[in-house]
Design a protein around this motif. Structure first.
Motif, short mmCIF file in Angstrom:
data_model
loop_
_atom_site.label_atom_id
_atom_site.label_comp_id
_atom_site.label_asym_id
_atom_site.label_seq_id
_atom_site.Cartn_x
_atom_site.Cartn_y
_atom_site.Cartn_z
N ILE A 190 0.83 -1.21 0.00
CA ILE A 190 0.00 0.00 0.00
C ILE A 190 0.86 1.26 0.00
CG2 ILE A 190 -0.21 0.26 2.51
CD1 ILE A 190 -3.17 0.94 2.08
N VAL A 191 2.06 1.16 0.56
CA VAL A 191 2.95 2.32 0.67
C VAL A 191 3.55 2.72 -0.67
CG1 VAL A 191 5.08 3.14 1.75
CG2 VAL A 191 3.46 1.81 3.08
N THR A 192 3.63 1.76 -1.60
CA THR A 192 4.39 1.97 -2.84
C THR A 192 3.99 3.23 -3.57
OG1 THR A 192 4.61 -0.43 -3.07
CG2 THR A 192 5.03 0.91 -5.01
N VAL A 193 2.69 3.42 -3.81
CA VAL A 193 2.26 4.57 -4.61
C VAL A 193 2.22 5.86 -3.81
CG1 VAL A 193 0.95 3.17 -6.24
CG2 VAL A 193 -0.18 4.02 -4.18
N ALA A 194 2.35 5.77 -2.47
CA ALA A 194 2.32 6.98 -1.64
C ALA A 194 3.70 7.56 -1.40
CB ALA A 194 1.66 6.65 -0.29
N LEU A 195 4.75 6.86 -1.83
CA LEU A 195 6.11 7.31 -1.50
C LEU A 195 6.45 8.71 -2.00
CD1 LEU A 195 8.12 4.00 -1.96
CD2 LEU A 195 7.61 5.18 0.17
N PRO A 196 6.10 9.08 -3.24
CA PRO A 196 6.42 10.45 -3.66
C PRO A 196 5.76 11.52 -2.78
CG PRO A 196 5.96 9.09 -5.57
CD PRO A 196 5.59 8.27 -4.37
N ASP A 197 4.50 11.30 -2.39
CA ASP A 197 3.83 12.26 -1.51
C ASP A 197 4.48 12.29 -0.13
OD1 ASP A 197 2.05 12.17 -3.72
OD2 ASP A 197 0.40 12.79 -2.42
N MET A 198 4.86 11.13 0.38
CA MET A 198 5.55 11.07 1.66
C MET A 198 6.87 11.85 1.62
SD MET A 198 5.32 7.11 2.86
CE MET A 198 3.77 6.31 3.22
N ALA A 199 7.63 11.61 0.56
CA ALA A 199 8.92 12.27 0.42
C ALA A 199 8.77 13.78 0.41
CB ALA A 199 9.62 11.80 -0.85
N GLY A 200 7.74 14.28 -0.31
CA GLY A 200 7.52 15.72 -0.36
C GLY A 200 7.07 16.29 0.96
N ALA A 201 6.19 15.59 1.65
CA ALA A 201 5.64 16.10 2.92
C ALA A 201 6.67 16.06 4.05
CB ALA A 201 4.40 15.31 3.31
N LEU A 202 7.49 15.02 4.06
CA LEU A 202 8.44 14.84 5.16
C LEU A 202 9.85 15.27 4.80
CD1 LEU A 202 7.27 11.32 6.44
CD2 LEU A 202 6.63 13.58 7.31
N HIS A 203 10.05 15.74 3.55
CA HIS A 203 11.36 16.22 3.09
C HIS A 203 12.43 15.12 3.25
CE1 HIS A 203 9.47 20.14 2.96
NE2 HIS A 203 9.15 20.02 4.23
N THR A 204 12.09 13.93 2.77
CA THR A 204 13.00 12.80 2.87
C THR A 204 13.66 12.53 1.52
OG1 THR A 204 11.25 11.20 2.36
CG2 THR A 204 11.62 11.73 4.67
N GLY A 205 14.76 11.78 1.56
CA GLY A 205 15.48 11.44 0.34
C GLY A 205 15.27 9.99 -0.05
N PHE A 206 16.07 9.55 -1.00
CA PHE A 206 15.93 8.21 -1.57
C PHE A 206 16.18 7.12 -0.54
CE2 PHE A 206 18.01 4.68 -4.00
CZ PHE A 206 16.86 4.25 -4.66
N THR A 207 17.19 7.29 0.31
CA THR A 207 17.50 6.27 1.31
C THR A 207 16.35 6.07 2.28
OG1 THR A 207 19.87 6.76 1.16
CG2 THR A 207 19.11 5.61 3.14
N ASP A 208 15.73 7.18 2.71
CA ASP A 208 14.58 7.07 3.60
C ASP A 208 13.42 6.33 2.93
OD1 ASP A 208 15.88 8.32 5.64
OD2 ASP A 208 15.01 10.29 5.28
N LEU A 209 13.20 6.59 1.64
CA LEU A 209 12.13 5.90 0.94
C LEU A 209 12.37 4.39 0.94
CD1 LEU A 209 11.46 8.09 -2.25
CD2 LEU A 209 10.20 8.05 -0.11
N GLN A 210 13.61 3.98 0.73
CA GLN A 210 13.93 2.56 0.76
C GLN A 210 13.62 1.95 2.13
OE1 GLN A 210 18.07 3.08 -0.95
NE2 GLN A 210 17.53 1.16 -1.91
N TRP A 211 13.99 2.68 3.17
CA TRP A 211 13.82 2.13 4.52
C TRP A 211 12.35 2.06 4.94
CZ3 TRP A 211 16.52 -1.06 7.02
CH2 TRP A 211 17.90 -1.06 6.94
N VAL A 212 11.51 2.97 4.43
CA VAL A 212 10.08 2.90 4.76
C VAL A 212 9.52 1.55 4.32
CG1 VAL A 212 7.81 3.85 4.18
CG2 VAL A 212 9.69 5.39 4.74
N LEU A 213 9.97 1.06 3.18
CA LEU A 213 9.54 -0.26 2.70
C LEU A 213 10.35 -1.38 3.34
CD1 LEU A 213 9.22 0.71 -1.03
CD2 LEU A 213 7.37 -0.31 0.28
N ASP A 214 11.65 -1.21 3.41
CA ASP A 214 12.54 -2.29 3.82
C ASP A 214 12.38 -2.67 5.29
OD1 ASP A 214 14.03 -3.81 2.14
OD2 ASP A 214 15.68 -2.40 1.96
N ILE A 215 12.19 -1.69 6.16
CA ILE A 215 12.16 -1.99 7.58
C ILE A 215 10.96 -2.86 7.92
CG2 ILE A 215 10.83 0.03 8.31
CD1 ILE A 215 13.94 -1.40 10.07
N TYR A 216 9.86 -2.68 7.20
CA TYR A 216 8.66 -3.50 7.44
C TYR A 216 8.92 -4.94 7.01
CZ TYR A 216 3.70 -4.85 7.31
OH TYR A 216 2.49 -5.47 7.52
#
Length: 507
Positions: free
Chosen positions: A23-49
């Motif tokens: 479910i997180v996959t398509v929300a990642l660009p919006d998350m990145a913009g709202a939380l000012h995160t980079g590519f590594t953070d995007l990977q960890w949002v998926l990977d840590i789960y």
């Protein structure tokens, strides 16, 4: 209808935890913009789960056998709900990653108990029906994840992909407490805590090293240190399991080449079939301009085809050798990934359809046979451990696949940007991978924006092609291992008189 309440309780939790894989996959660009995160953070949002699921499944199953499966399942639901609320309220990328990890712990507690709860709640024909429905719900979760995520993100905001779990969790807890009876293994031994810790450290360090290496260089001291830590922890895990009277995983099972081949196939299938979807979603939204809903729908063909093949073809081939079904399934997964390499700078979502459909057919063909093959390859008393190991391999494949393909994707982006003589190619590649293509193009001088836009399109095409190539190789490698290691004979677990259990088609 009361007799199906236990199935309802288990299906609600299973659907929720598997939906949250995708479910997180398509929300990642919006998350990145709202939380000012980079590519590594995007990977960890998926990977840590996925990593929490992989690391804790075997341990959670042992805890449930000893202290009560219903108790652990309810505890997992409560923890999952609390972590979902915290994820939705996260103020920055670090908090979101932390609470996603906690969410994964709750998911592991649920996932490790679902099959045992169904097994103790039903007998005979009812048990076969329950497992069939549970498998269908699991498959539907994989298809629903990107679409539900897109709808919530586009119309309510990305935080609602987590808030939606709260009412479902409350309902699942109420039904569980009312309908499920407690069960445990009276002969269950203690918990293999040293094994759990060393395996978790090994998996986490290896994943972290792969992500860190892509960001800071493969020869950097932190990256090499993490690889060393992972290797030492893995050796420690092996030593603990060999000496323990109650090992989390009996290493002697790996002496059976058929079982080892199935585990390798499961790990490589998850890595090859699902891990590139996150980077494909970023491309669809930030470069091709699709909204979250449209991006989710563009990725659905894989899950839909997998579900149909699993339900129709899988039922007719349940008497076939798993060597053929799993092996040819992985061949299709690898071939589908290679078909995705047709993508070019001017491509849009239709270019994905053939590759996703072929990959979905492979997933649907291979997945249902894996459980039967794993169970048939081990003594009956080790069937629970075999099932846990299989699910662990799947989730670990997803986590490692995201890390490996993320490194490949980012390297492809950066290489093309350097060829375009772009200053700070690494910084721009990080921004693009984080879904900030519009900002990158808009920051250029007006007379340079058209040229920069063309370069960005070329860079994404190169990065994705590299990722698809690696995925294809992983799928074909998995097929080769299965054909080589898994025996030719039909598994006893897949005999005609047995009730086939349809396995989840998600990662």
């Amino acid at each position: 209808m009361r007799k199906w309440l236990p199935l309802t309780a288990v299906s609600l939790g299973t659907f929720m935890l598997l939906v949250d894989v995708t479910i997180v996959t398509v929300a990642l660009p919006d998350m990145a913009g709202a939380l000012h995160t980079g590519f590594t953070d995007l990977q960890w949002v998926l990977d840590i789960y996925a990593l929490a699921l992989a690391a804790l499944l075997l341990g959670a199953g042992a805890v449930a056998d000893r202290f009560g499966r219903r108790r652990i399942y309810v505890g997992g639901l409560v923890l999952f709900a609390a972590a979902s609320l915290a994820c939705g309220l996260a103020a920055n990328g670090g908090q979101l990653i932390l609470f996603r990890g906690v969410q994964g712990i709750g998911g592991a507690a649920m996932f490790a108990t679902t099959m045992a709860l169904l097994n103790t709640s039903y007998q005979g024909r009812d048990r076969g029906i329950a497992f069939g429905v549970w498998g269908a719900v699991s498959g539907a979760a994989a298809a629903a994840g990107p679409v539900v995520g897109g709808l919530l993100t586009e119309h309510l905001g990305w935080r609602w992909i987590f808030f939606i779990n709260l009412p479902i969790s409350v309902l699942a807890v109420l039904v569980t407490v009312r309908a499920l009876r407690e069960s445990r293994d009276p002969q269950a031994k203690g918990i293999d805590l040293p094994g759990l810790v060393t395996f978790t450290v090994a998996a986490g360090a290896l994943t972290f090293a792969l992500i860190r290496g892509a960001a800071e260089g493969w020869g950097s001291a932190p990256t090499l240190g993490l690889f060393a830590l992972g290797a030492v922890a893995l050796l420690g895990f092996v030593a603990v399991q060999l000496r323990s009277s109650k090992p989390m995983f009996d290493l002697s099972l790996l002496r059976n080449p058929g079982f080892t081949g199935v585990l390798a196939g499961a790990l490589l299938l998850s890595a090859a079939a699902f891990s590139y979807l996150v980077y494909t979603s970023v491309w669809l939204q930030s470069v091709r301009g699709l909204g979250p809903v449209a991006a989710g729908l563009a990725l659905v063909p894989m899950s839909v085809v997998a579900f149909v093949v699993s339900a129709v073809v899988g039922r007719r081939l349940h008497t076939a050798s798993p060597r053929l079904t799993v092996g040819f399934g992985l061949l299709l997964v690898g071939s589908g990934a290679l078909l995705l390499m047709l993508i070019g700078p001017g491509s849009s979502w239709p270019v994905l359809l053939p590759g996703l459909a072929v990959t979905g057919a492979g997933v649907g063909l291979a997945t249902p046979a894996m459980a039967a093959a794993a169970m048939a390859a081990v003594p009956q008393r080790r069937s629970g451990m075999a099932g846990g190991a299989l699910n662990t391999a799947r989730q670990l494949g997803n986590a490692l696949g995201i890390a490996v393909l993320g490194a490949v994707f980012q390297s492809g982006l950066e290489h093309r940007l350097r060829d375009g003589a772009l200053p700070d190619a690494k910084g721009v590649a990080d921004a693009l991978a984080g879904g900030q293509a519009d900002l990158v193009i808009g920051s250029a001088a007006p007379d340079r924006q058209a040229d920069l836009a063309e370069l960005v399109h070329q860079a994404f095409a190169d990065g994705l092609r590299d990722s698809f190539l690696v995925s294809g190789v992983l799928g074909l490698l998995g097929a080769a291992l299965v054909f080589t290691m898994v025996g030719r004979r039909r598994s006893a677990a897949a005999a005609p008189e047995a009730e086939p259990v349809r396995e989840p088609v998600s990662a």
